[in-house]
Structures are given as C-alpha cells and as structure tokens.
Design a protein around this motif. Structure first.
Motif, PDB file in Angstrom:
ATOM      1  N   SER A 233      -1.377 -23.467 -51.012  1.00 43.63           N
ATOM      2  CA  SER A 233       0.009 -23.090 -50.705  1.00 43.63           C
ATOM      3  C   SER A 233       0.941 -24.240 -51.055  1.00 43.63           C
ATOM      4  O   SER A 233       0.652 -25.411 -50.755  1.00 43.63           O
ATOM      5  CB  SER A 233       0.151 -22.757 -49.219  1.00 43.63           C
ATOM      6  OG  SER A 233      -0.641 -21.644 -48.883  1.00 43.63           O
ATOM      7  N   PRO A 234       2.082 -23.944 -51.700  1.00 47.58           N
ATOM      8  CA  PRO A 234       3.004 -25.020 -52.078  1.00 47.58           C
ATOM      9  C   PRO A 234       3.719 -25.603 -50.871  1.00 47.58           C
ATOM     10  O   PRO A 234       3.705 -25.025 -49.771  1.00 47.58           O
ATOM     11  CB  PRO A 234       3.990 -24.305 -53.016  1.00 47.58           C
ATOM     12  CG  PRO A 234       3.943 -22.873 -52.607  1.00 47.58           C
ATOM     13  CD  PRO A 234       2.537 -22.627 -52.146  1.00 47.58           C
ATOM     14  N   ASN A 235       4.361 -26.728 -51.087  1.00 48.41           N
ATOM     15  CA  ASN A 235       5.134 -27.399 -50.048  1.00 48.41           C
ATOM     16  C   ASN A 235       6.176 -26.438 -49.471  1.00 48.41           C
ATOM     17  O   ASN A 235       6.987 -25.876 -50.197  1.00 48.41           O
ATOM     18  CB  ASN A 235       5.845 -28.620 -50.664  1.00 48.41           C
ATOM     19  CG  ASN A 235       6.495 -29.500 -49.612  1.00 48.41           C
ATOM     20  OD1 ASN A 235       6.972 -29.021 -48.591  1.00 48.41           O
ATOM     21  ND2 ASN A 235       6.506 -30.796 -49.873  1.00 48.41           N
ATOM     22  N   MET A 359      11.715 -28.660 -63.035  1.00 48.51           N
ATOM     23  CA  MET A 359      11.997 -28.962 -61.633  1.00 48.51           C
ATOM     24  C   MET A 359      11.154 -30.131 -61.112  1.00 48.51           C
ATOM     25  O   MET A 359      11.590 -30.874 -60.235  1.00 48.51           O
ATOM     26  CB  MET A 359      11.757 -27.721 -60.765  1.00 48.51           C
ATOM     27  CG  MET A 359      12.743 -26.593 -60.981  1.00 48.51           C
ATOM     28  SD  MET A 359      14.474 -27.028 -60.643  1.00 48.51           S
ATOM     29  CE  MET A 359      15.092 -27.274 -62.331  1.00 48.51           C
ATOM     30  N   GLN A 360       9.955 -30.291 -61.652  1.00 50.48           N
ATOM     31  CA  GLN A 360       9.109 -31.414 -61.229  1.00 50.48           C
ATOM     32  C   GLN A 360       9.767 -32.746 -61.585  1.00 50.48           C
ATOM     33  O   GLN A 360       9.589 -33.749 -60.880  1.00 50.48           O
ATOM     34  CB  GLN A 360       7.729 -31.312 -61.879  1.00 50.48           C
ATOM     35  CG  GLN A 360       6.720 -32.294 -61.316  1.00 50.48           C
ATOM     36  CD  GLN A 360       5.351 -32.151 -61.982  1.00 50.48           C
ATOM     37  OE1 GLN A 360       5.249 -31.992 -63.193  1.00 50.48           O
ATOM     38  NE2 GLN A 360       4.302 -32.201 -61.175  1.00 50.48           N
ATOM     39  N   HIS A 361      10.524 -32.756 -62.685  1.00 47.08           N
ATOM     40  CA  HIS A 361      11.230 -33.968 -63.091  1.00 47.08           C
ATOM     41  C   HIS A 361      12.274 -34.368 -62.047  1.00 47.08           C
ATOM     42  O   HIS A 361      12.469 -35.559 -61.776  1.00 47.08           O
ATOM     43  CB  HIS A 361      11.898 -33.729 -64.451  1.00 47.08           C
ATOM     44  CG  HIS A 361      12.704 -34.893 -64.931  1.00 47.08           C
ATOM     45  ND1 HIS A 361      12.131 -36.052 -65.425  1.00 47.08           N
ATOM     46  CD2 HIS A 361      14.065 -35.096 -64.979  1.00 47.08           C
ATOM     47  CE1 HIS A 361      13.083 -36.899 -65.764  1.00 47.08           C
ATOM     48  NE2 HIS A 361      14.255 -36.347 -65.506  1.00 47.08           N
ATOM     49  N   PHE A 362      12.929 -33.366 -61.445  1.00 43.40           N
ATOM     50  CA  PHE A 362      13.982 -33.643 -60.473  1.00 43.40           C
ATOM     51  C   PHE A 362      13.470 -33.708 -59.039  1.00 43.40           C
ATOM     52  O   PHE A 362      14.050 -34.418 -58.197  1.00 43.40           O
ATOM     53  CB  PHE A 362      15.065 -32.561 -60.565  1.00 43.40           C
ATOM     54  CG  PHE A 362      15.794 -32.532 -61.870  1.00 43.40           C
ATOM     55  CD1 PHE A 362      16.740 -33.500 -62.178  1.00 43.40           C
ATOM     56  CD2 PHE A 362      15.516 -31.554 -62.817  1.00 43.40           C
ATOM     57  CE1 PHE A 362      17.420 -33.493 -63.391  1.00 43.40           C
ATOM     58  CE2 PHE A 362      16.186 -31.526 -64.028  1.00 43.40           C
ATOM     59  CZ  PHE A 362      17.134 -32.493 -64.326  1.00 43.40           C
ATOM     60  N   PHE A 363      12.404 -32.972 -58.747  1.00 44.56           N
ATOM     61  CA  PHE A 363      11.878 -32.917 -57.372  1.00 44.56           C
ATOM     62  C   PHE A 363      10.372 -33.164 -57.366  1.00 44.56           C
ATOM     63  O   PHE A 363       9.587 -32.290 -56.968  1.00 44.56           O
ATOM     64  CB  PHE A 363      12.184 -31.551 -56.739  1.00 44.56           C
ATOM     65  CG  PHE A 363      13.627 -31.150 -56.799  1.00 44.56           C
ATOM     66  CD1 PHE A 363      14.558 -31.706 -55.945  1.00 44.56           C
ATOM     67  CD2 PHE A 363      14.050 -30.215 -57.739  1.00 44.56           C
ATOM     68  CE1 PHE A 363      15.895 -31.341 -55.999  1.00 44.56           C
ATOM     69  CE2 PHE A 363      15.383 -29.837 -57.816  1.00 44.56           C
ATOM     70  CZ  PHE A 363      16.312 -30.407 -56.947  1.00 44.56           C
ATOM     71  N   PRO A 364       9.940 -34.339 -57.787  1.00 45.97           N
ATOM     72  CA  PRO A 364       8.485 -34.604 -57.873  1.00 45.97           C
ATOM     73  C   PRO A 364       7.782 -34.530 -56.531  1.00 45.97           C
ATOM     74  O   PRO A 364       6.600 -34.201 -56.459  1.00 45.97           O
ATOM     75  CB  PRO A 364       8.431 -36.021 -58.462  1.00 45.97           C
ATOM     76  CG  PRO A 364       9.764 -36.623 -58.131  1.00 45.97           C
ATOM     77  CD  PRO A 364      10.742 -35.498 -58.173  1.00 45.97           C
ATOM     78  N   ASN A 369       2.033 -29.431 -58.810  1.00 41.13           N
ATOM     79  CA  ASN A 369       1.528 -28.860 -60.063  1.00 41.13           C
ATOM     80  C   ASN A 369       2.477 -27.748 -60.512  1.00 41.13           C
ATOM     81  O   ASN A 369       2.627 -26.745 -59.817  1.00 41.13           O
ATOM     82  CB  ASN A 369       0.113 -28.306 -59.866  1.00 41.13           C
ATOM     83  CG  ASN A 369      -0.578 -27.973 -61.183  1.00 41.13           C
ATOM     84  OD1 ASN A 369       0.054 -27.494 -62.123  1.00 41.13           O
ATOM     85  ND2 ASN A 369      -1.878 -28.223 -61.248  1.00 41.13           N
ATOM     86  N   PRO A 370       3.106 -27.919 -61.679  1.00 42.72           N
ATOM     87  CA  PRO A 370       4.057 -26.884 -62.146  1.00 42.72           C
ATOM     88  C   PRO A 370       3.394 -25.551 -62.469  1.00 42.72           C
ATOM     89  O   PRO A 370       4.078 -24.539 -62.612  1.00 42.72           O
ATOM     90  CB  PRO A 370       4.670 -27.513 -63.397  1.00 42.72           C
ATOM     91  CG  PRO A 370       3.668 -28.522 -63.859  1.00 42.72           C
ATOM     92  CD  PRO A 370       3.016 -29.041 -62.615  1.00 42.72           C
ATOM     93  N   GLY A 371       2.052 -25.542 -62.565  1.00 35.91           N
ATOM     94  CA  GLY A 371       1.342 -24.307 -62.871  1.00 35.91           C
ATOM     95  C   GLY A 371       1.540 -23.236 -61.818  1.00 35.91           C
ATOM     96  O   GLY A 371       1.382 -22.038 -62.096  1.00 35.91           O
TER      97      GLY A 371
END
Length: 448
Positions: A233-235, A359-364, A369-371
C-alpha cells in the motif's frame, strides 16, 4: 382442498427449481465452450505474434526481401480481415461490445453462424498484423454469440436469451485476461441498461465467467497477464496524488473518445474502397513503424513490460504515449475486428509511469516506486473512457495481482469517471452503438 393446493404449490416449486437448475447448467456449458474457444484463440494468436516478431527482428538483415516480408505480412493480414468482415459479417467489425448491447435490446442481429467463424478467423489476421487492437473485443463478442448459439441449438425461449448472452460476454472477457471477476462486473456495470438483473441471471454470468477462466487457465497457465512487482500500500499521505492522476485520466479519456469518433468518421470513406487498397495503405504504415520501433505497434504487452522495466526515458515515454494513442485510433478506424481495452490499458501504463516519475522528482518522500501509478493509470483511463470505474479497478487488480492497491485505485477511478462525466464525456460503447444504429438506418434508407 388445502391438500390439493399444497401439492400444486409443491409441484410448481419443483418445476421452478428444475427450470433454474437447467438455466445454470446452460451457463456452465457456455462457459466451457467460451473457455475452449478463448484458449485456442490466445494460443494461435501467440504463435502468429511470435512469427511477426521474428519478421520484424530480421528486417534489413538479409537484403531487400527482409524489409519486404513484414510489410507483406501486415498488408495480407489486414486485407484478409477486412475482406471476411465486409463480405460475410459486417457486425464482426470493431470491438463488438456495442453489437452485443444492441442485440440485448433487440436493435441488432446476432447471426452467430456467421459471426463465430468470421470473428475468430478475421481477428487472428487483424491482431496478428500488428494493428494496435486487443483480443478482448473479439472474445467478448465470440462469447456472447456462443450464448446465442446454445440458446438456439437447445430451442430455449427468448426469455432466457438475455442472461445466456450476458453469461457468454462475461466468459469472453474472463478468457481474454484471466479476469473472471472483471467479466462479471463488466456485464453488470457497462451493460446495466441491457442486462436483465435478477438472482439467477447474476448466478449465470458468475458461472459462465468462472468456468471459462478455469478452462483457459488449464490451457495457457494461471500467471497474471501482466507480470510485475506486487506493490505494498502506498504512503497514505500521498493518496492525494491519485486524485491528480484521476483528473489527468479524465481529460485523456475525454479526448480519446472524441478523437475515436472523429477518426471513424474521417476514414469512413475507406469502406467504399477496394479491400486491397485499404490493406496496402494501413499495412504499409503499420509495418514501417513496426520495423523501426516495435514498441509502437501491437496490442501492447511487450510495450507494457518495457515501461515497467524503466527501459524508456521520460521524453520517449511522452512521445510513445502520443504515438500509440494516434495509432490505436488509426487502427480501429477501418472496420477490422479488434478491441480497444488493451490499447487503452497500455496508454494507462505509459501515462501512469510518466506521472509517477515526474511526481517522484517533486515528492520523493511520498513515492517509493513510480510503478504504482502504472496500475492506477490503467484503471483510470479505462474508467474515463468506458465510464465503468468498477470494471477498470477490478481489471487492473486481476491483471497485475496488486490487491493492496484497491484504495488508491478507487480514488483514481472515481475521480476519473466522475470528472469526465462532468466534462460531458459519454461512455464509448454507448456512443459507438448510437453511431452503428445511425449508419444502419442511413444504409437502409439508401437501399430503399
């Protein structure tokens, strides 16, 4: 007197139970047949696609003929598919889902004696040629026509047609993607205006879809259609990003539906041209693009695998998304048989990866995992285009085995489907059915 009434009620109950049992048994038979047909369809298509990949791989390696063979392969496949559909079963063109919805409402014919062989054979040629089409449209239409075949062969009443045809359609989608639950939900959600819902009709589509899925898994294996990482589950603090993705999917779905109808109208003149001219025109374009960039053509399974492996740069992903969207519209516009589910799901994977990496670039700290967003993108674009959020959610989960992502998928699909509705987007199959009925009416007037 009371004893006679009791006996009458008892016999009536037994007759009702026998009738319902027979109906469920017919659904089981339909599921068995659809599973066998769907399994053989997938096996044959995989051999054709493997042969096509070999032709494209060797293009340019051994003289002029190595360039020519992939082009001839595409031209011949498209031409044969077009010839069969135009000559013998025009209703077998395109996806076929709108034809089933029309048939359930009594607005379109179900000539299963023609559609079953033509849809099966012509779809192998069209999908095998490299066009950006999916196998789910053909298997859904084949399944529904098998339901009609069982009804007619056994001499059943018209009252039983609706649930048996619906059971066949559910079985068809299940056989395409190893996704029985998605098949059930698709009939309930997308065909809700055409499917006559009651307890036994629901049981029928469940039996049909489950049986078909069991047979196909026995024939081709039980692995998920898209093999990828199973994500946790994502954050929870990053769930708002799935709302943003849903908004993006809603806009893409709106443009996709509008452009698909515009493309169908623009290329409608091709229906009056000789088959070979259309075959050469479409085949040459698809083959040349496929020779230089195989990821641009075909249903999309290989493209999805490469996207998930992070094989492309962000700029190429953007180009790939635009190119595959235009080519999928182009592929569908000439009346060859094939579905739009898979091309849409492929676009969703690409869009999801674009969104996730950006979005990972702005909110790492929120995205490990962007997948994760590729699965949400699949569900979101499907929900926006078909206006069937539940089906999109279930299909994405079953195809990838990512059951932990149900919450973010709910957020994405609801956002995508609600906003696209507010923007005036209509469900694509309802639009296609209206267009089909309008064209049929115009043709009848012309013939009169």
């Amino acid at each position: 007197m009371s004893l006679n009434l009791s006996n009458f009620s008892h016999h009536r109950l037994n007759d009702e139970n026998t009738k319902h049992f027979k109906h469920l048994f017919y659904a089981l038979i339909i599921g068995l047949i659809v599973g066998l047909v769907g399994g053989f369809f997938r096996i044959i298509l995989s051999y054709i696609e493997s042969f096509r990949d070999i032709l494209y791989h060797h293009a340019g390696h051994s003289g002029f003929m190595s360039w020519l063979w992939p082009i001839l392969f595409a031209i011949i496949g498209i031409s044969i598919a077009l010839f069969l559909v135009r000559r013998y079963a025009p209703e077998a063109s395109g996806s076929g889902v709108q034809e089933i919805e029309g048939a359930l409402d009594g607005l379109r014919p179900m000539r299963w004696k023609r559609v079953l062989p033509i849809k099966f054979i012509a779809s192998l040629f069209s999908l095998g040629s490299g066009l950006l089409l999916g196998r789910e449209g053909p298997t859904i239409q084949l399944g529904a026509n098998i339901g009609q075949m069982v009804k007619d062969t056994l001499g059943l009443s018209d009252i039983e047609k609706n649930s048996l045809v619906s059971a066949g359609a559910a079985a068809g989608l299940a056989s395409a993607f190893n996704a029985p639950f998605a098949g059930i939900i698709f009939v309930i959600e997308e065909m809700h205006g055409h499917f006559k819902f009651n307890f036994y009709s629901l049981a029928s589509i469940m039996i049909g879809a489950g049986t078909s899925d069991f047979i196909v898994r026995m024939m081709v294996g039980s692995k998920p259609i898209i093999q990828m990482t199973v994500f946790p589950s994502p954050n929870i603090y990053g769930l708002w990003l799935f709302i943003c993705l849903g908004l993006l999917c809603s806009i893409v779905g709106l443009f996709y539906n509008k452009l698909l109808i515009l493309s169908l109208d623009f290329f409608q003149f091709s229906s009056k041209l000789p088959v070979i001219y259309t075959g050469i025109f479409v085949g040459v374009i698809i083959a040349i693009i496929g020779i230089f960039s195989p990821d641009m053509i075909g249903g999309g399974y290989n493209t999805i695998a490469k996207v998930l492996d992070h094989s492309f740069t962000l700029s190429f992903l953007l180009f790939l998304f635009a190119a595959r969207m235009l080519l999928s519209l182009f592929s569908y516009s000439f009346g060859v048989p094939g579905g739009i589910f898979l091309p849409m799901l492929t676009l969703g994977v690409i869009l999801g990866m674009l969104f996730g990496v950006s979005m990972q670039h702005f909110f790492p700290q929120l995205i490990s995992n962007p997948g994760v967003y590729t699965i949400a993108g699949m569900a979101g674009i499907f929900a926006a285009t078909v206006r069937a959020p539940l089906t999109g959610l279930v299909l994405a989960v079953e195809m990838t085995s990512n059951y932990e992502l149900i919450l973010p998928l709910i957020i994405t699909t609801v956002t995508a489907s609600v906003l696209t509705s507010f923007l005036g987007n209509k469900p694509i199959y309802s639009t296609l059915l209206k267009r089909t009925l309008a064209n049929a009416k115009q043709k009848n007037k012309f013939e009169e």
